[in-house]
Design an enzyme around this catalytic site. Structure first.
Site, PDB file in Angstrom:
ATOM      1  N   ASP A 156       0.810  -1.226   0.000  1.00  0.00           N
ATOM      2  CA  ASP A 156       0.000   0.000   0.000  1.00  0.00           C
ATOM      3  C   ASP A 156       0.839   1.269   0.000  1.00  0.00           C
ATOM      4  O   ASP A 156       0.427   2.305   0.533  1.00  0.00           O
ATOM      5  CB  ASP A 156      -0.966   0.021   1.213  1.00  0.00           C
ATOM      6  CG  ASP A 156      -1.907  -1.157   1.202  1.00  0.00           C
ATOM      7  OD1 ASP A 156      -2.246  -1.623   0.106  1.00  0.00           O
ATOM      8  OD2 ASP A 156      -2.286  -1.607   2.300  1.00  0.00           O
ATOM      9  N   LYS A 201       1.968   2.141  -5.097  1.00  0.00           N
ATOM     10  CA  LYS A 201       2.527   1.578  -6.339  1.00  0.00           C
ATOM     11  C   LYS A 201       1.600   1.829  -7.524  1.00  0.00           C
ATOM     12  O   LYS A 201       2.053   2.108  -8.631  1.00  0.00           O
ATOM     13  CB  LYS A 201       2.750   0.060  -6.174  1.00  0.00           C
ATOM     14  CG  LYS A 201       3.729  -0.288  -5.072  1.00  0.00           C
ATOM     15  CD  LYS A 201       3.812  -1.783  -4.837  1.00  0.00           C
ATOM     16  CE  LYS A 201       2.562  -2.410  -4.292  1.00  0.00           C
ATOM     17  NZ  LYS A 201       2.177  -1.999  -2.926  1.00  0.00           N
ATOM     18  N   GLY A 229      -4.491  -4.231  -3.799  1.00  0.00           N
ATOM     19  CA  GLY A 229      -5.494  -3.200  -4.057  1.00  0.00           C
ATOM     20  C   GLY A 229      -4.752  -1.935  -4.412  1.00  0.00           C
ATOM     21  O   GLY A 229      -4.070  -1.365  -3.567  1.00  0.00           O
ATOM     22  N   HIS A 230      -4.815  -1.543  -5.675  1.00  0.00           N
ATOM     23  CA  HIS A 230      -4.045  -0.391  -6.150  1.00  0.00           C
ATOM     24  C   HIS A 230      -5.007   0.727  -6.550  1.00  0.00           C
ATOM     25  O   HIS A 230      -5.800   0.556  -7.480  1.00  0.00           O
ATOM     26  CB  HIS A 230      -3.151  -0.792  -7.327  1.00  0.00           C
ATOM     27  CG  HIS A 230      -2.087  -1.780  -6.936  1.00  0.00           C
ATOM     28  ND1 HIS A 230      -1.109  -2.222  -7.795  1.00  0.00           N
ATOM     29  CD2 HIS A 230      -1.841  -2.405  -5.756  1.00  0.00           C
ATOM     30  CE1 HIS A 230      -0.324  -3.076  -7.157  1.00  0.00           C
ATOM     31  NE2 HIS A 230      -0.756  -3.212  -5.919  1.00  0.00           N
ATOM     32  N   GLN A 235       1.998  -5.989  -3.207  1.00  0.00           N
ATOM     33  CA  GLN A 235       2.488  -6.155  -1.826  1.00  0.00           C
ATOM     34  C   GLN A 235       3.773  -5.324  -1.629  1.00  0.00           C
ATOM     35  O   GLN A 235       3.982  -4.366  -2.354  1.00  0.00           O
ATOM     36  CB  GLN A 235       2.723  -7.640  -1.492  1.00  0.00           C
ATOM     37  CG  GLN A 235       1.437  -8.471  -1.394  1.00  0.00           C
ATOM     38  CD  GLN A 235       0.848  -8.889  -2.715  1.00  0.00           C
ATOM     39  OE1 GLN A 235       1.516  -9.495  -3.537  1.00  0.00           O
ATOM     40  NE2 GLN A 235      -0.409  -8.586  -2.936  1.00  0.00           N
TER      41      GLN A 235
HETATM   42  P1  GDP Z   1      -0.674   0.370  -3.540  1.00  0.00           P
HETATM   43  O1  GDP Z   1      -1.296  -0.898  -3.089  1.00  0.00           O
HETATM   44  O2  GDP Z   1       0.796   0.420  -3.297  1.00  0.00           O
HETATM   45  O3  GDP Z   1      -1.018   0.730  -4.969  1.00  0.00           O
HETATM   46  O4  GDP Z   1      -1.309   1.516  -2.622  1.00  0.00           O
HETATM   47  P2  GDP Z   1      -2.857   1.687  -2.267  1.00  0.00           P
HETATM   48  O5  GDP Z   1      -3.563   2.242  -3.437  1.00  0.00           O
HETATM   49  O6  GDP Z   1      -3.401   0.467  -1.642  1.00  0.00           O
HETATM   50  O7  GDP Z   1      -2.756   2.733  -1.080  1.00  0.00           O
HETATM   51  C1  GDP Z   1      -2.173   3.991  -1.263  1.00  0.00           C
HETATM   52  C2  GDP Z   1      -3.246   5.039  -0.926  1.00  0.00           C
HETATM   53  O8  GDP Z   1      -2.631   6.323  -0.869  1.00  0.00           O
HETATM   54  C3  GDP Z   1      -4.316   5.151  -1.993  1.00  0.00           C
HETATM   55  O9  GDP Z   1      -5.519   5.534  -1.393  1.00  0.00           O
HETATM   56  C4  GDP Z   1      -3.778   6.269  -2.895  1.00  0.00           C
HETATM   57  O10 GDP Z   1      -4.796   6.933  -3.617  1.00  0.00           O
HETATM   58  C5  GDP Z   1      -3.171   7.170  -1.877  1.00  0.00           C
HETATM   59  N1  GDP Z   1      -2.029   7.966  -2.343  1.00  0.00           N
HETATM   60  C6  GDP Z   1      -1.012   7.603  -3.159  1.00  0.00           C
HETATM   61  N2  GDP Z   1      -0.085   8.589  -3.222  1.00  0.00           N
HETATM   62  C7  GDP Z   1      -0.549   9.584  -2.435  1.00  0.00           C
HETATM   63  C8  GDP Z   1      -0.009  10.838  -2.031  1.00  0.00           C
HETATM   64  O11 GDP Z   1       1.069  11.243  -2.429  1.00  0.00           O
HETATM   65  N3  GDP Z   1      -0.753  11.572  -1.149  1.00  0.00           N
HETATM   66  C9  GDP Z   1      -1.957  11.166  -0.669  1.00  0.00           C
HETATM   67  N4  GDP Z   1      -2.597  11.961   0.184  1.00  0.00           N
HETATM   68  N5  GDP Z   1      -2.479   9.980  -1.013  1.00  0.00           N
HETATM   69  C10 GDP Z   1      -1.773   9.189  -1.865  1.00  0.00           C
HETATM   70  P1  IMO Z   2      -0.843  -4.113  -2.294  1.00  0.00           P
HETATM   71  O1  IMO Z   2      -0.428  -4.613  -3.650  1.00  0.00           O
HETATM   72  C1  IMO Z   2      -0.960  -4.578   2.005  1.00  0.00           C
HETATM   73  C2  IMO Z   2      -0.999  -8.648   3.593  1.00  0.00           C
HETATM   74  C3  IMO Z   2      -2.258  -9.092   4.295  1.00  0.00           C
HETATM   75  C4  IMO Z   2      -1.668 -10.050   5.311  1.00  0.00           C
HETATM   76  C5  IMO Z   2      -0.528 -10.727   4.531  1.00  0.00           C
HETATM   77  C6  IMO Z   2      -0.911 -12.064   3.913  1.00  0.00           C
HETATM   78  O2  IMO Z   2      -2.144  -3.399  -2.295  1.00  0.00           O
HETATM   79  O3  IMO Z   2       0.267  -3.352  -1.649  1.00  0.00           O
HETATM   80  P2  IMO Z   2      -2.425 -12.726   1.825  1.00  0.00           P
HETATM   81  O4  IMO Z   2      -3.878 -12.471   1.535  1.00  0.00           O
HETATM   82  O5  IMO Z   2      -1.505 -12.185   0.796  1.00  0.00           O
HETATM   83  O6  IMO Z   2      -2.127 -14.169   2.128  1.00  0.00           O
HETATM   84  O7  IMO Z   2      -2.146 -11.943   3.200  1.00  0.00           O
HETATM   85  O8  IMO Z   2      -0.182  -9.813   3.492  1.00  0.00           O
HETATM   86  N1  IMO Z   2      -1.184  -8.137   2.211  1.00  0.00           N
HETATM   87  C7  IMO Z   2      -1.131  -6.845   1.886  1.00  0.00           C
HETATM   88  N2  IMO Z   2      -0.991  -5.751   2.657  1.00  0.00           N
HETATM   89  N3  IMO Z   2      -1.028  -4.449   0.666  1.00  0.00           N
HETATM   90  C8  IMO Z   2      -1.155  -5.539  -0.107  1.00  0.00           C
HETATM   91  O9  IMO Z   2      -1.110  -5.467  -1.454  1.00  0.00           O
HETATM   92  C9  IMO Z   2      -1.239  -6.802   0.486  1.00  0.00           C
HETATM   93  N4  IMO Z   2      -1.384  -8.051   0.003  1.00  0.00           N
HETATM   94  C10 IMO Z   2      -1.339  -8.870   1.077  1.00  0.00           C
HETATM   95  O10 IMO Z   2      -2.915  -8.015   4.915  1.00  0.00           O
HETATM   96  O11 IMO Z   2      -1.074  -9.329   6.371  1.00  0.00           O
HETATM   97 MG    MG Z   3      -2.834  -1.547  -1.835  1.00  0.00          MG
END
Ligand code: GDP
Ligand code: IMO
Ligand code: MG
Length: 437
Positions: free
Chosen positions: A23, A26, A50-51, A232
């Protein structure tokens, strides 16, 4: 790698890798870079990811599709290292179509493994058996799907198109799992019914199913600009993360060649994505975790709730021991620092620079989980800044205290910041290293 006049080298195969516990942003960084890319590749994991991507006042949440789908000219590849729930993939394609994203170019590797319904049930059961030691998985069946891959009774995407082979593979898996399900009081599965259902998904996806390794090797030969989008984060790596509180694949840059079917030497650059602080979702060690009012403020400002499960994310200070480790195991050539805007208005910021374990100062991540749980973080403290930085477009315009914080991150991680993200929107991005775009 492309040499431009004047000697500048333009990277054209870039891995975007998570440096923390997932999270990190990416999806946002990949979508931003995809504006110039030809190809975006997801290599491992499944819909545990979840991106989130924002542009034109719209929010998209991707779980399986690569974040290049918003650019119609980008070829998106779901490579062989992924585990794919075909029903979820079809639903995701439909979901973004409802949001106005149509005619996407997406190819699914015929070698990728399939997440089956019994994997979801097994994910639940294994968590239940663990009790207090539950990992807090996303319950998407990811671990059991990779278990079957290594046990050699996994179902691959190519099997979905061959009913006889599919029935055979599912029957072997169920001969093993149905008695387990009975023992736990769960419903069993019928091999023929699953075969019919999954063959149908295969037929719906067949125009997208391809040998993506062949495609990628050809695209590399043609010098295309290719982004490999990590899922991840490095600390969730099955081999190098906080085992057993990890995911079931390797989210590192090292795993990209294996999972995509290309040679290691084809990777030019590795952009390590890190938040300006830390988060973790699910159970497991988190040395710099904070649970006070500052954590709540960061959680609300950063909207730190899981994209996949909606769970509140745990919050902590930035941990440079983790980032340095990540930089080393990934060969990170530059950082993409995200969510810096969230820290505006804080009086004091902290960065963990080392750990104390049994009276000794250590600079590495201990292998033994019980040791890692016992480490005490040693912090450096920084003065915060008050200004809103979310509309800033150059490094020079950042507040002085903010620059000091960034310089410290570069010094502690021994890695330059290549991209700054100052908000979720595509436009809230400042590129500091021109070679990546
Ligand atoms: P990922 O799994 O690495 O793609 O990250 P996620 O999308 O799960 O979580 C990142 C969260 O931060 C999302 O809600 C993005 O929209 C948000 N986000 C990403 N970059 C920024 C930033 O520079 N500032 C803020 N405020 N939010 C951001
Ligand atoms: P993105 O791509 C954050 C975590 C789960 C749990 C552990 C194992 O959005 O960064 P799993 O379902 O993979 O067997 O769970 O890994 N986890 C993540 N945490 N971002 C993710 O993906 C994750 N994918 C798995 O919360 O702790
Ligand atoms: Mg994510």
């Amino acid at each position: 790698m492309i040499m431009l006049s004047g000697g500048m080298i333009l990277a054209n195969t870039i891995v975007v890798v998570g440096m923390q516990w997932g999270d990190e942003g990416k999806g946002k960084i990949t979508d931003f870079l995809a504006g110039k890319a030809d190809v975006v590749v997801r290599c491992q994991g499944g819909n545990n990811a979840g991106h989130s991507v924002y542009f034109d006042y719209k929010k998209f949440a991707l779980h399986l599709l690569p974040s290049g789908v918003f650019n119609p000219r980008v070829i998106n590849i779901m490579a062989s290292g992924m585990v794919v729930h075909p029903k979820a993939l079809l639903a995701e394609i439909e979901q973004i179509s409802h949001q106005g994203i149509n005619d996407i170019q997406v190819y699914l590797s015929d070698r990728a493994h399939v997440v089956m319904p019994y994997h979801l049930v097994l994910d639940e059961l294994i968590e239940r058996v663990r009790g207090a030691d539950a990992i807090g998985t996303t319950k998407k069946g990811i671990g059991p799907a990779y278990m079957d891959k290594t046990a050699r009774f996994g179902i691959r995407v190519c099997d979905l198109l061959d009913e006889t082979r599919l029935l055979n593979q599912i029957s072997v898996a169920l001969a093993f799992y149905n008695p387990v399900l009975v023992a736990f009081g769960s419903e069993t599965f019928d091999a023929q019914a699953l075969t019919n259902e999954y063959h149908h998904y295969g037929m719906q996806l067949r125009h997208r199913i391809a040998d993506t390794g062949v495609m990628l090797r050809q695209l590399i030969k043609e010098n295309k600009y290719i982004l490999f989008e990590g899922a991840q984060g490095s600390m969730l790596c099955l081999d190098h993360g906080t085992y057993p509180f990890v995911t079931s694949s390797s989210p590192t840059a090292t795993s990209v060649p294996l999972n995509a079917g290309i040679a290691p030497r084809e990777i030019n650059q590795v952009i390590g994505v890190t938040k300006a602080y830390s988060t973790r979702v699910g159970a497991g060690v988190f040395p710099t975790e904070i649970t006070d009012q500052i954590a709540s403020t960061i959680r609300e400002r950063g909207k730190e709730y899981g994209t996949t499960t909606g769970r509140p994310r745990r919050i902590g200070w930035l941990d440079s021991v983790v980032l340095r480790y990540g930089a080393q195991i990934n060969g990170t050539t530059g950082l993409a620092l995200t969510l810096l805007d969230v820290l505006s208005g804080m009086d004091e910021l902290k960065i963990c620079v080392a750990y104390r374990l049994d009276g000794n100062i250590i600079h590495h991540v201990p292998a033994k989980y019980q040791d890692y749980l016992r480490v005490e973080p040693i912090y450096d403290s920084f003065q915060g800044w008050k200004e809103d930085i979310s509309a800033i477009t150059s490094y020079e315009s950042l507040p002085e205290n903010c620059k000091k914080y960034l310089q410290a991150i570069e010094a502690y991680t021994e890695t330059k910041i290549a991209v700054l993200s100052l908000g979720p929107d595509r436009t809230q991005t400042v590129v500091l290293d021109p070679s990546i775009q």
